[in-house]
Design a protein around this motif. Structure first.
Motif, PDB file in Angstrom:
ATOM      1  N   GLY A 176      19.878  51.526  50.768  1.00  0.00           N
ATOM      2  CA  GLY A 176      19.222  50.402  51.415  1.00  0.00           C
ATOM      3  C   GLY A 176      18.114  49.811  50.577  1.00  0.00           C
ATOM      4  N   GLN A 177      18.224  49.911  49.259  1.00  0.00           N
ATOM      5  CA  GLN A 177      17.187  49.434  48.352  1.00  0.00           C
ATOM      6  C   GLN A 177      17.669  48.214  47.564  1.00  0.00           C
ATOM      7  N   LEU A 178      16.715  47.512  46.954  1.00  0.00           N
ATOM      8  CA  LEU A 178      17.036  46.362  46.116  1.00  0.00           C
ATOM      9  C   LEU A 178      17.769  46.815  44.861  1.00  0.00           C
ATOM     10  N   ALA A 179      18.882  46.156  44.559  1.00  0.00           N
ATOM     11  CA  ALA A 179      19.626  46.423  43.331  1.00  0.00           C
ATOM     12  C   ALA A 179      19.398  45.274  42.360  1.00  0.00           C
ATOM     13  N   LEU A 180      18.793  45.566  41.215  1.00  0.00           N
ATOM     14  CA  LEU A 180      18.660  44.583  40.140  1.00  0.00           C
ATOM     15  C   LEU A 180      19.907  44.671  39.280  1.00  0.00           C
ATOM     16  N   VAL A 181      20.647  43.594  39.219  1.00  0.00           N
ATOM     17  CA  VAL A 181      21.973  43.610  38.604  1.00  0.00           C
ATOM     18  C   VAL A 181      21.977  42.753  37.335  1.00  0.00           C
ATOM     19  N   PRO A 182      22.408  43.299  36.196  1.00  0.00           N
ATOM     20  CA  PRO A 182      22.485  42.503  34.965  1.00  0.00           C
ATOM     21  C   PRO A 182      23.753  41.646  34.933  1.00  0.00           C
ATOM     22  N   GLN A 183      23.946  40.866  35.989  1.00  0.00           N
ATOM     23  CA  GLN A 183      25.163  40.082  36.155  1.00  0.00           C
ATOM     24  C   GLN A 183      24.900  39.033  37.233  1.00  0.00           C
ATOM     25  N   GLU A 184      25.442  37.827  37.061  1.00  0.00           N
ATOM     26  CA  GLU A 184      25.323  36.811  38.097  1.00  0.00           C
ATOM     27  C   GLU A 184      26.040  37.287  39.366  1.00  0.00           C
ATOM     28  N   LEU A 185      25.476  36.995  40.497  1.00  0.00           N
ATOM     29  CA  LEU A 185      25.939  37.590  41.747  1.00  0.00           C
ATOM     30  C   LEU A 185      27.109  36.860  42.385  1.00  0.00           C
ATOM     31  N   ASP A 186      27.287  35.587  42.089  1.00  0.00           N
ATOM     32  CA  ASP A 186      28.259  34.787  42.837  1.00  0.00           C
ATOM     33  C   ASP A 186      29.315  34.128  41.949  1.00  0.00           C
ATOM     34  N   LEU A 187      29.492  34.626  40.749  1.00  0.00           N
ATOM     35  CA  LEU A 187      30.540  34.121  39.870  1.00  0.00           C
ATOM     36  C   LEU A 187      31.767  35.025  39.953  1.00  0.00           C
ATOM     37  N   PRO A 188      32.971  34.448  39.951  1.00  0.00           N
ATOM     38  CA  PRO A 188      34.187  35.278  39.947  1.00  0.00           C
ATOM     39  C   PRO A 188      34.226  36.176  38.716  1.00  0.00           C
ATOM     40  N   HIS A 189      34.621  37.418  38.933  1.00  0.00           N
ATOM     41  CA  HIS A 189      34.609  38.414  37.872  1.00  0.00           C
ATOM     42  C   HIS A 189      35.853  39.279  38.014  1.00  0.00           C
ATOM     43  N   THR A 190      36.307  39.841  36.906  1.00  0.00           N
ATOM     44  CA  THR A 190      37.507  40.676  36.905  1.00  0.00           C
ATOM     45  C   THR A 190      37.148  42.154  37.042  1.00  0.00           C
ATOM     46  N   TYR A 191      37.696  42.765  38.087  1.00  0.00           N
ATOM     47  CA  TYR A 191      37.540  44.199  38.310  1.00  0.00           C
ATOM     48  C   TYR A 191      38.912  44.867  38.250  1.00  0.00           C
ATOM     49  N   THR A 192      38.921  46.128  37.857  1.00  0.00           N
ATOM     50  CA  THR A 192      40.161  46.915  37.864  1.00  0.00           C
ATOM     51  C   THR A 192      39.893  48.240  38.567  1.00  0.00           C
ATOM     52  N   ALA A 193      40.688  48.547  39.562  1.00  0.00           N
ATOM     53  CA  ALA A 193      40.560  49.829  40.250  1.00  0.00           C
ATOM     54  C   ALA A 193      41.064  50.946  39.340  1.00  0.00           C
ATOM     55  N   ILE A 194      40.374  52.066  39.359  1.00  0.00           N
ATOM     56  CA  ILE A 194      40.759  53.224  38.551  1.00  0.00           C
ATOM     57  C   ILE A 194      42.234  53.576  38.762  1.00  0.00           C
ATOM     58  N   GLY A 195      42.659  53.633  40.007  1.00  0.00           N
ATOM     59  CA  GLY A 195      44.046  53.990  40.300  1.00  0.00           C
ATOM     60  C   GLY A 195      45.034  52.978  39.782  1.00  0.00           C
ATOM     61  N   ASP A 196      44.658  51.697  39.781  1.00  0.00           N
ATOM     62  CA  ASP A 196      45.547  50.654  39.274  1.00  0.00           C
ATOM     63  C   ASP A 196      45.686  50.755  37.755  1.00  0.00           C
ATOM     64  N   ALA A 197      44.592  51.069  37.073  1.00  0.00           N
ATOM     65  CA  ALA A 197      44.666  51.259  35.629  1.00  0.00           C
ATOM     66  C   ALA A 197      45.588  52.421  35.289  1.00  0.00           C
ATOM     67  N   ALA A 198      45.465  53.518  36.049  1.00  0.00           N
ATOM     68  CA  ALA A 198      46.333  54.675  35.825  1.00  0.00           C
ATOM     69  C   ALA A 198      47.788  54.315  36.069  1.00  0.00           C
ATOM     70  N   ALA A 199      48.060  53.583  37.134  1.00  0.00           N
ATOM     71  CA  ALA A 199      49.433  53.175  37.434  1.00  0.00           C
ATOM     72  C   ALA A 199      50.007  52.311  36.324  1.00  0.00           C
ATOM     73  N   ALA A 200      49.177  51.423  35.781  1.00  0.00           N
ATOM     74  CA  ALA A 200      49.632  50.556  34.696  1.00  0.00           C
ATOM     75  C   ALA A 200      49.919  51.357  33.434  1.00  0.00           C
ATOM     76  N   LEU A 201      49.056  52.300  33.104  1.00  0.00           N
ATOM     77  CA  LEU A 201      49.252  53.120  31.911  1.00  0.00           C
ATOM     78  C   LEU A 201      50.548  53.928  31.996  1.00  0.00           C
ATOM     79  N   VAL A 202      50.800  54.502  33.158  1.00  0.00           N
ATOM     80  CA  VAL A 202      52.027  55.279  33.337  1.00  0.00           C
ATOM     81  C   VAL A 202      53.248  54.369  33.277  1.00  0.00           C
ATOM     82  N   ALA A 203      53.145  53.192  33.878  1.00  0.00           N
ATOM     83  CA  ALA A 203      54.278  52.266  33.899  1.00  0.00           C
ATOM     84  C   ALA A 203      54.670  51.825  32.496  1.00  0.00           C
ATOM     85  N   VAL A 204      53.688  51.461  31.673  1.00  0.00           N
ATOM     86  CA  VAL A 204      54.042  50.984  30.327  1.00  0.00           C
ATOM     87  C   VAL A 204      54.576  52.121  29.461  1.00  0.00           C
ATOM     88  N   ALA A 205      54.076  53.338  29.695  1.00  0.00           N
ATOM     89  CA  ALA A 205      54.542  54.473  28.901  1.00  0.00           C
ATOM     90  C   ALA A 205      56.002  54.805  29.172  1.00  0.00           C
TER      91      ALA A 205
END
Length: 313
Positions: A176-205
């Motif tokens: 419940g504290q203030l988070a100072l973030v080194p990133q703009e708060l309202d711009l679209p950004h690309t995230y990748t879920a850990i599980g999705d990265a793993a699924a992709a790595l296994v799929a390409v292999a």
């Protein structure tokens, strides 16, 4: 029975190892500490991946060498080339296929949605070195010395993720504290879920169509504010209090920990719209991004929070 060697023990490395092991494959997880996930099909090995001869001997007979190594952030220009060179050489000597976990740094600043075909035009040292590591692997692939591919992920989310969100935002939201973030708060950004990265790595292999090129990992497009608000809702925490970290604050942090000072190089990713088109991996392998709320609920479950009514801000 397929056998794989995974270099690294971080969140994505562990998720990839478990995914392979649960499918019945044999996995060797290599790290200096010899730690990693536990599973009957996983062998954890203490080894410095910079020892090319030892790593090549360990990988002999393996189907795939996964390079998921991650040296300290601020050391990439110095430590990544020899380490990745050793891992690639070991894969060549062992006859194994070579799968790399990459990121988006190599593209550099862009004014458009990124695809795999965008030029690797990084202007900073970390971005240039990551681009060069793929280019070295591609040269070896084209020369017939090994088969190589790379999965390029965005900022990680999920259980086991080590990212700006998990380090800077997540604990502050829970407290419940203030988070100072080194990133703009309202711009679209690309995230990748850990599980999705793993699924992709296994799929390409496992697919002959993967070799000789890079693939953008399944991606979640969102803003810091939205991810923080949905995380708070999942955890039953107060509405997030967020503020963009100033350059001065970031500089002062960099005086105590070199990690923070390195973030200036990637302002184009954190302070401008920065998104990707992941349709290639979705259409080719059927690997899709997880629902953001499901990813955040998994984090809450691992942390051990019992979600309850959201506390008013």
């Amino acid at each position: 029975m397929p056998t794989h060697v995974i270099i690294g023990r971080g969140g994505t490395a562990s998720a990839t190892a478990v995914r392979l092991a649960e499918s019945g494959d044999q996995v060797r997880v290599v790290s200096r500490s010899g730690t990693g996930p536990e599973h009957p099909n996983i062998e954890r090995i203490a080894l410095d991946a910079g020892d090319t001869a030892a790593l090549a001997a360990l990988a002999k007979g393996a189907d795939t060498v996964f390079n998921l190594a991650m040296p300290p952030y601020h050391t990439w220009p110095e430590t990544v080339p020899p380490l990745f060179g050793s891992i690639q050489s070991a894969a060549e000597q062992s006859g194994a296929n070579y799968v790399m976990l990459g990121n988006l740094y190599g593209y550099g600043p862009s004014n458009s949605v990124l695809t795999e075909d965008a030029p690797l035009a990084a202007t900073g040292p970390k971005g240039r070195v990551r681009a060069q590591m793929w280019q070295d692997a591609k040269v070896a692939h084209d020369a017939g010395r090994l088969r190589a591919t790379e999965v390029r992920a965005g900022q990680f989310l999920g259980a086991g993720a080590a990212s700006l969100f998990s380090i800077v935002v997540q604990p502050k939201v829970l407290a419940g504290q203030l988070a100072l973030v080194p990133q703009e708060l309202d711009l679209p950004h690309t995230y990748t879920a850990i599980g999705d990265a793993a699924a992709a790595l296994v799929a390409v292999a496992r697919d002959d169509r993967a070799w000789g090129r890079a693939w953008l990992a399944p991606s979640i497009t969102s803003t810091v504010r939205e991810v923080a608000e949905r995380f708070a809702a999942a955890a039953g925490a107060p509405a997030p209090h967020l503020s963009v970290m100033t350059d001065r604050e970031l500089t002062l942090l960099g005086n105590t920990d070199p990690f923070w000072g390195e973030l200036f190089e990637t302002y184009y990713m954190s302070h401008r719209k920065f998104t990707v088109d992941d349709s290639a991996i979705r259409n080719t392998f059927g690997v899709t991004a997880s629902d953001l709320d499901d990813v955040l609920a998994e984090v809450v479950g691992v942390i051990g929070i019992r979600p309850g009514p959201t506390v008013p801000a």
